[in-house]
Design a protein around this motif. Sequence first.
Motif, PDB file in Angstrom:
ATOM      1  N   ILE A 125       0.854  -1.187   0.000  1.00 41.74           N
ATOM      2  CA  ILE A 125       0.000   0.000   0.000  1.00 41.74           C
ATOM      3  C   ILE A 125       0.891   1.239   0.000  1.00 41.74           C
ATOM      4  CG2 ILE A 125      -1.748   1.289   1.287  1.00 41.74           C
ATOM      5  CD1 ILE A 125      -2.757  -1.406   2.346  1.00 41.74           C
ATOM      6  N   ALA A 126       0.573   2.181  -0.868  1.00 38.14           N
ATOM      7  CA  ALA A 126       1.463   3.327  -1.106  1.00 38.14           C
ATOM      8  C   ALA A 126       1.319   4.389  -0.016  1.00 38.14           C
ATOM      9  CB  ALA A 126       1.173   3.931  -2.470  1.00 38.14           C
ATOM     10  N   VAL A 127       1.873   4.100   1.136  1.00 38.32           N
ATOM     11  CA  VAL A 127       1.825   5.062   2.246  1.00 38.32           C
ATOM     12  C   VAL A 127       3.216   5.431   2.755  1.00 38.32           C
ATOM     13  CG1 VAL A 127      -0.474   4.372   3.017  1.00 38.32           C
ATOM     14  CG2 VAL A 127       1.531   3.162   3.910  1.00 38.32           C
ATOM     15  N   ARG A 128       4.262   4.866   2.149  1.00 39.70           N
ATOM     16  CA  ARG A 128       5.624   5.133   2.617  1.00 39.70           C
ATOM     17  C   ARG A 128       6.259   6.252   1.806  1.00 39.70           C
ATOM     18  NH1 ARG A 128       4.810  -0.124   2.427  1.00 39.70           N
ATOM     19  NH2 ARG A 128       5.773  -0.282   0.375  1.00 39.70           N
ATOM     20  N   GLU A 129       6.863   7.172   2.494  1.00 45.52           N
ATOM     21  CA  GLU A 129       7.461   8.350   1.870  1.00 45.52           C
ATOM     22  C   GLU A 129       8.538   7.976   0.872  1.00 45.52           C
ATOM     23  OE1 GLU A 129       7.999  12.505   1.263  1.00 45.52           O
ATOM     24  OE2 GLU A 129       6.436  11.407   2.342  1.00 45.52           O
ATOM     25  N   ASP A 130       9.323   6.926   1.151  1.00 42.27           N
ATOM     26  CA  ASP A 130      10.449   6.602   0.275  1.00 42.27           C
ATOM     27  C   ASP A 130      10.006   6.053  -1.067  1.00 42.27           C
ATOM     28  OD1 ASP A 130       9.714   4.261   1.980  1.00 42.27           O
ATOM     29  OD2 ASP A 130      11.214   3.244   0.752  1.00 42.27           O
ATOM     30  N   GLU A 131       8.751   5.585  -1.188  1.00 37.43           N
ATOM     31  CA  GLU A 131       8.294   5.071  -2.477  1.00 37.43           C
ATOM     32  C   GLU A 131       8.068   6.195  -3.486  1.00 37.43           C
ATOM     33  OE1 GLU A 131       4.996   2.056  -4.509  1.00 37.43           O
ATOM     34  OE2 GLU A 131       4.809   2.579  -2.393  1.00 37.43           O
ATOM     35  N   LYS A 132       7.861   7.404  -3.001  1.00 43.01           N
ATOM     36  CA  LYS A 132       7.573   8.517  -3.898  1.00 43.01           C
ATOM     37  C   LYS A 132       8.664   8.699  -4.949  1.00 43.01           C
ATOM     38  CE  LYS A 132       5.957  12.288  -1.936  1.00 43.01           C
ATOM     39  NZ  LYS A 132       5.739  13.382  -0.958  1.00 43.01           N
ATOM     40  N   ALA A 133       9.913   8.594  -4.536  1.00 46.08           N
ATOM     41  CA  ALA A 133      11.025   8.780  -5.477  1.00 46.08           C
ATOM     42  C   ALA A 133      11.005   7.711  -6.569  1.00 46.08           C
ATOM     43  CB  ALA A 133      12.355   8.746  -4.725  1.00 46.08           C
ATOM     44  N   ARG A 134      10.630   6.498  -6.218  1.00 48.39           N
ATOM     45  CA  ARG A 134      10.600   5.422  -7.207  1.00 48.39           C
ATOM     46  C   ARG A 134       9.407   5.554  -8.147  1.00 48.39           C
ATOM     47  NH1 ARG A 134      12.568   3.280  -2.537  1.00 48.39           N
ATOM     48  NH2 ARG A 134      10.563   2.504  -1.776  1.00 48.39           N
ATOM     49  N   ILE A 135       8.284   6.062  -7.649  1.00 51.26           N
ATOM     50  CA  ILE A 135       7.140   6.333  -8.521  1.00 51.26           C
ATOM     51  C   ILE A 135       7.527   7.372  -9.570  1.00 51.26           C
ATOM     52  CG2 ILE A 135       4.843   7.371  -8.617  1.00 51.26           C
ATOM     53  CD1 ILE A 135       4.318   6.121  -5.858  1.00 51.26           C
ATOM     54  N   VAL A 136       8.170   8.440  -9.111  1.00 46.85           N
ATOM     55  CA  VAL A 136       8.600   9.508 -10.015  1.00 46.85           C
ATOM     56  C   VAL A 136       9.629   8.994 -11.020  1.00 46.85           C
ATOM     57  CG1 VAL A 136       9.857  11.689 -10.123  1.00 46.85           C
ATOM     58  CG2 VAL A 136       8.051  11.363  -8.416  1.00 46.85           C
ATOM     59  N   ARG A 137      10.576   8.206 -10.538  1.00 41.54           N
ATOM     60  CA  ARG A 137      11.609   7.637 -11.439  1.00 41.54           C
ATOM     61  C   ARG A 137      10.973   6.769 -12.508  1.00 41.54           C
ATOM     62  NH1 ARG A 137      14.474   2.986  -8.641  1.00 41.54           N
ATOM     63  NH2 ARG A 137      12.500   2.048  -9.307  1.00 41.54           N
ATOM     64  N   ASP A 138      10.064   5.896 -12.108  1.00 42.18           N
ATOM     65  CA  ASP A 138       9.465   4.960 -13.058  1.00 42.18           C
ATOM     66  C   ASP A 138       8.531   5.669 -14.040  1.00 42.18           C
ATOM     67  OD1 ASP A 138      10.834   2.907 -11.837  1.00 42.18           O
ATOM     68  OD2 ASP A 138       9.136   2.252 -10.619  1.00 42.18           O
ATOM     69  N   LEU A 139       7.828   6.681 -13.582  1.00 39.04           N
ATOM     70  CA  LEU A 139       6.931   7.423 -14.469  1.00 39.04           C
ATOM     71  C   LEU A 139       7.727   8.212 -15.496  1.00 39.04           C
ATOM     72  CD1 LEU A 139       4.050   8.321 -15.221  1.00 39.04           C
ATOM     73  CD2 LEU A 139       4.318  10.198 -13.564  1.00 39.04           C
ATOM     74  N   GLY A 140       8.810   8.840 -15.069  1.00 40.10           N
ATOM     75  CA  GLY A 140       9.606   9.638 -15.989  1.00 40.10           C
ATOM     76  C   GLY A 140       8.770  10.713 -16.644  1.00 40.10           C
ATOM     77  N   THR A 141       8.789  10.774 -17.965  1.00 33.87           N
ATOM     78  CA  THR A 141       8.009  11.772 -18.705  1.00 33.87           C
ATOM     79  C   THR A 141       6.713  11.177 -19.276  1.00 33.87           C
ATOM     80  OG1 THR A 141       9.198  11.305 -20.765  1.00 33.87           O
ATOM     81  CG2 THR A 141      10.094  13.042 -19.342  1.00 33.87           C
ATOM     82  N   ALA A 142       6.419   9.930 -18.947  1.00 36.27           N
ATOM     83  CA  ALA A 142       5.230   9.264 -19.487  1.00 36.27           C
ATOM     84  C   ALA A 142       3.963   9.858 -18.881  1.00 36.27           C
ATOM     85  CB  ALA A 142       5.289   7.766 -19.211  1.00 36.27           C
ATOM     86  N   ASN A 143       2.863   9.701 -19.591  1.00 36.42           N
ATOM     87  CA  ASN A 143       1.566  10.185 -19.116  1.00 36.42           C
ATOM     88  C   ASN A 143       0.597   9.055 -18.790  1.00 36.42           C
ATOM     89  OD1 ASN A 143       2.027  13.053 -19.309  1.00 36.42           O
ATOM     90  ND2 ASN A 143       2.039  12.779 -21.521  1.00 36.42           N
ATOM     91  N   TYR A 144       1.007   7.820 -19.067  1.00 37.56           N
ATOM     92  CA  TYR A 144       0.247   6.633 -18.671  1.00 37.56           C
ATOM     93  C   TYR A 144       1.170   5.766 -17.814  1.00 37.56           C
ATOM     94  CZ  TYR A 144      -2.668   7.611 -22.874  1.00 37.56           C
ATOM     95  OH  TYR A 144      -3.461   8.171 -23.840  1.00 37.56           O
ATOM     96  N   MET A 145       0.604   5.143 -16.769  1.00 35.09           N
ATOM     97  CA  MET A 145       1.404   4.205 -15.999  1.00 35.09           C
ATOM     98  C   MET A 145       0.524   3.062 -15.507  1.00 35.09           C
ATOM     99  SD  MET A 145       4.330   4.770 -13.100  1.00 35.09           S
ATOM    100  CE  MET A 145       3.364   5.375 -11.731  1.00 35.09           C
ATOM    101  N   ILE A 146       1.053   1.862 -15.591  1.00 33.60           N
ATOM    102  CA  ILE A 146       0.423   0.698 -14.985  1.00 33.60           C
ATOM    103  C   ILE A 146       1.198   0.371 -13.725  1.00 33.60           C
ATOM    104  CG2 ILE A 146      -0.009  -1.775 -15.247  1.00 33.60           C
ATOM    105  CD1 ILE A 146      -0.556  -1.301 -18.200  1.00 33.60           C
ATOM    106  N   LEU A 147       0.508   0.414 -12.609  1.00 34.57           N
ATOM    107  CA  LEU A 147       1.109   0.053 -11.332  1.00 34.57           C
ATOM    108  C   LEU A 147       0.896  -1.445 -11.151  1.00 34.57           C
ATOM    109  CD1 LEU A 147      -0.462   3.066 -10.898  1.00 34.57           C
ATOM    110  CD2 LEU A 147       0.932   2.946  -8.843  1.00 34.57           C
ATOM    111  N   ARG A 148       1.963  -2.216 -11.177  1.00 34.14           N
ATOM    112  CA  ARG A 148       1.884  -3.663 -11.156  1.00 34.14           C
ATOM    113  C   ARG A 148       1.074  -4.153  -9.949  1.00 34.14           C
ATOM    114  NH1 ARG A 148       3.474  -6.199 -15.933  1.00 34.14           N
ATOM    115  NH2 ARG A 148       5.463  -5.359 -16.692  1.00 34.14           N
ATOM    116  N   ASN A 149       0.174  -5.124 -10.210  1.00 35.23           N
ATOM    117  CA  ASN A 149      -0.659  -5.719  -9.163  1.00 35.23           C
ATOM    118  C   ASN A 149      -1.507  -4.698  -8.424  1.00 35.23           C
ATOM    119  OD1 ASN A 149       2.383  -7.052  -8.945  1.00 35.23           O
ATOM    120  ND2 ASN A 149       0.744  -8.555  -9.248  1.00 35.23           N
TER     121      ASN A 149
END
Length: 257
Positions: free
Chosen positions: A152-176
């Motif tokens: 569940i996305a409640v941890r502060e440290d995950e934010k950096a990885r969400i931003v990294r993985d999204l990059g400049t894309a405008n669509y994202m599939i969050l696995r599972n």
Amino acid sequence: MHAPTLAISSAKGRVSDAEWQLRVDLAAAYRLVAHFGWDELIFTHLSVRIPGPEHHFLINPFGTMFEEITASSLVKVDMNGEKVEDNPFPVNPAGFTIHSAIHEAREDAQCVMHTHTTEGVAVSTHCEGLLPISQQSLFPLSDLAYHDYEGIAVREDEKARIVRDLGTANYMILRNHGLLTCAPTIADAFLSMYILQRACEIQVAALAGNRPLTPVPQAIIDKIQGEGNKVTSSKGGMLAWPGLLRKLDRINPGYRD
């Protein structure tokens, strides 16, 4: 049957004209999500950043159904998740984590939408992700990112990885987990979510047929973005948005309260 209006005082006149318009459109988006069956009780979330250096953004009042959300009931929060105005409703912690991360990192991502639809979650579990098997899938595939599930996305440290993985894309599939779109406008983010959701519905149906699938060649995927602009006369989501609002006015007015 029209949804009742939440018992909350109107914000109209207490906020800028620009913010009020964003409130109206975001409330409409919430009710449209409910209309299309993309909601999950009170969970998942849509947000819009208010113009200005503060990077305040609006998000749903946690605990309310999407079909009853109004412009005035939306909660305005800062980048720390603190409410910046009186509002009787709390904020979904997971909603704050995902949305604040993207709003802070992407100036162009004024609107962020996240859903947990059956088809979206189903495709998020497929090892291959979204397959190039329909016209609808080609628009997201030209601009698609993935983020692995971390709980569940409640941890502060995950934010950096969400931003990294999204990059400049405008669509994202969050696995599972589900689907996410972002865009400079609410109308564009909604149209993107509609297309991504439809692509997932088609993929689930196609795989259920248990027959060999015909993929679209990569060369066609590579040129689809320009063709998509032609389809919408370069208006993007605004080509469909006025009609969606008229539909909402017929079936569930009150979002402007």
